[in-house]
Design a protein around this motif. Structure first.
Motif, mmCIF file in Angstrom:
data_model
loop_
_atom_site.group_PDB
_atom_site.id
_atom_site.type_symbol
_atom_site.label_atom_id
_atom_site.label_comp_id
_atom_site.label_asym_id
_atom_site.label_seq_id
_atom_site.Cartn_x
_atom_site.Cartn_y
_atom_site.Cartn_z
ATOM 1 N N LYS A 32 0.837 -1.201 0.000
ATOM 2 C CA LYS A 32 0.000 0.000 0.000
ATOM 3 C C LYS A 32 0.876 1.257 0.000
ATOM 4 O O LYS A 32 0.612 2.208 -0.726
ATOM 5 C CB LYS A 32 -0.914 -0.032 1.225
ATOM 6 N N ARG A 33 1.913 1.246 0.800
ATOM 7 C CA ARG A 33 2.809 2.405 0.910
ATOM 8 C C ARG A 33 3.562 2.654 -0.402
ATOM 9 O O ARG A 33 3.678 3.789 -0.852
ATOM 10 C CB ARG A 33 3.789 2.179 2.069
ATOM 11 N N ILE A 34 4.076 1.596 -1.026
ATOM 12 C CA ILE A 34 4.799 1.735 -2.298
ATOM 13 C C ILE A 34 3.871 2.262 -3.393
ATOM 14 O O ILE A 34 4.253 3.127 -4.189
ATOM 15 C CB ILE A 34 5.429 0.387 -2.720
ATOM 16 N N ILE A 35 2.641 1.760 -3.445
ATOM 17 C CA ILE A 35 1.661 2.245 -4.435
ATOM 18 C C ILE A 35 1.384 3.726 -4.207
ATOM 19 O O ILE A 35 1.350 4.522 -5.152
ATOM 20 C CB ILE A 35 0.360 1.415 -4.375
ATOM 21 N N GLU A 36 1.212 4.104 -2.955
ATOM 22 C CA GLU A 36 0.952 5.508 -2.614
ATOM 23 C C GLU A 36 2.109 6.406 -3.060
ATOM 24 O O GLU A 36 1.900 7.454 -3.681
ATOM 25 C CB GLU A 36 0.746 5.614 -1.101
ATOM 26 N N ILE A 37 3.319 6.007 -2.764
ATOM 27 C CA ILE A 37 4.503 6.791 -3.149
ATOM 28 C C ILE A 37 4.609 6.889 -4.668
ATOM 29 O O ILE A 37 4.845 7.970 -5.223
ATOM 30 C CB ILE A 37 5.783 6.171 -2.555
ATOM 31 N N THR A 38 4.421 5.767 -5.341
ATOM 32 C CA THR A 38 4.538 5.737 -6.796
ATOM 33 C C THR A 38 3.495 6.646 -7.446
ATOM 34 O O THR A 38 3.825 7.449 -8.329
ATOM 35 C CB THR A 38 4.394 4.298 -7.326
ATOM 36 N N LEU A 39 2.252 6.533 -7.021
ATOM 37 C CA LEU A 39 1.198 7.374 -7.604
ATOM 38 C C LEU A 39 1.438 8.855 -7.316
ATOM 39 O O LEU A 39 1.248 9.705 -8.198
ATOM 40 C CB LEU A 39 -0.175 6.934 -7.086
ATOM 41 N N ARG A 40 1.853 9.176 -6.102
ATOM 42 C CA ARG A 40 2.137 10.577 -5.758
ATOM 43 C C ARG A 40 3.284 11.117 -6.610
ATOM 44 O O ARG A 40 3.223 12.234 -7.125
ATOM 45 C CB ARG A 40 2.443 10.700 -4.265
ATOM 46 N N ASN A 41 4.343 10.333 -6.789
ATOM 47 C CA ASN A 41 5.488 10.754 -7.604
ATOM 48 C C ASN A 41 5.102 10.893 -9.072
ATOM 49 O O ASN A 41 5.515 11.846 -9.752
ATOM 50 C CB ASN A 41 6.645 9.772 -7.481
ATOM 51 N N LEU A 42 4.302 9.943 -9.610
ATOM 52 C CA LEU A 42 3.851 10.048 -11.001
ATOM 53 C C LEU A 42 3.010 11.296 -11.206
ATOM 54 O O LEU A 42 3.153 11.990 -12.221
ATOM 55 C CB LEU A 42 3.047 8.808 -11.405
#
Length: 169
Positions: free
Chosen positions: A152-162
């Motif tokens: 969940k945390r990695i998905i959140e970081i990835t989407l925020r960065n994208l």
């Protein structure tokens, strides 16, 4: 390296031996090689594919192979770095202005790669490499995997960065 060995085992018709501790590789007659197993058993082969990690190769006795300086240096100095890819898939391919190519950033996801195929195919699923990192960047992003809610945390970081890279919410 294990995948290379597993693939070779599937396609080579001759017996492939694995899980043997090779202690030396020596030159033999007519271009063949002697492989020393557990310090005492010698076997001669026409071809040897050595897939051990470089640290294990470094302790093998290969003095009789007369390797040049650059090969010895490579065995001693090459290092392994972690690498990571985060792929994303969506239902319908709508990459907008991003059709093929890559974006680079100083954000934790570092690099993303856009799809360049299936763009004109109706209802084609879209995939992209949302993050491709290596070395220290990969280790830092991978540190989140130690938490219970890592995915969940990695998905959140990835989407925020994208979103930040593409100036969208």
């Amino acid at each position: 390296m294990g995948r290379i060995v597993d693939g070779l085992v599937k396609i080579i018709s001759k017996t492939v031996e694995t899980t043997k501790r090779v202690t030396a590789i020596k030159a033999a007659d007519n271009g063949t090689l002697k492989v020393v197993i557990n310090g005492d058993e010698e076997r001669t082969y026409n071809h040897v594919i050595n897939t051990v990690p470089l640290g294990a190769m470094q302790v093998m006795d290969m003095t009789e192979l007369d390797l040049d300086y650059r090969k010895k240096l490579a065995i001693r100095r090459l290092q392994y770095d972690p690498a990571g890819k985060i792929d994303m898939k969506w239902e319908r391919l709508d990459s907008g202005s991003f059709q093929g190519g890559q974006s680079f950033s100083d954000l934790p996801i570092r690099r993303c790669v856009y799809p360049s195929y299936g763009l004109d195919t109706a209802d084609a699923a879209g995939t992209m490499i949302a993050s491709y990192t290596w070395g220290q960047d990969s280790a830092r992003l991978g540190a989140y995997y130690t938490h219970d809610d890592a995915r969940k945390r990695i998905i959140e970081i990835t989407l925020r960065n994208l979103a930040a890279m593409h100036n969208v919410t």
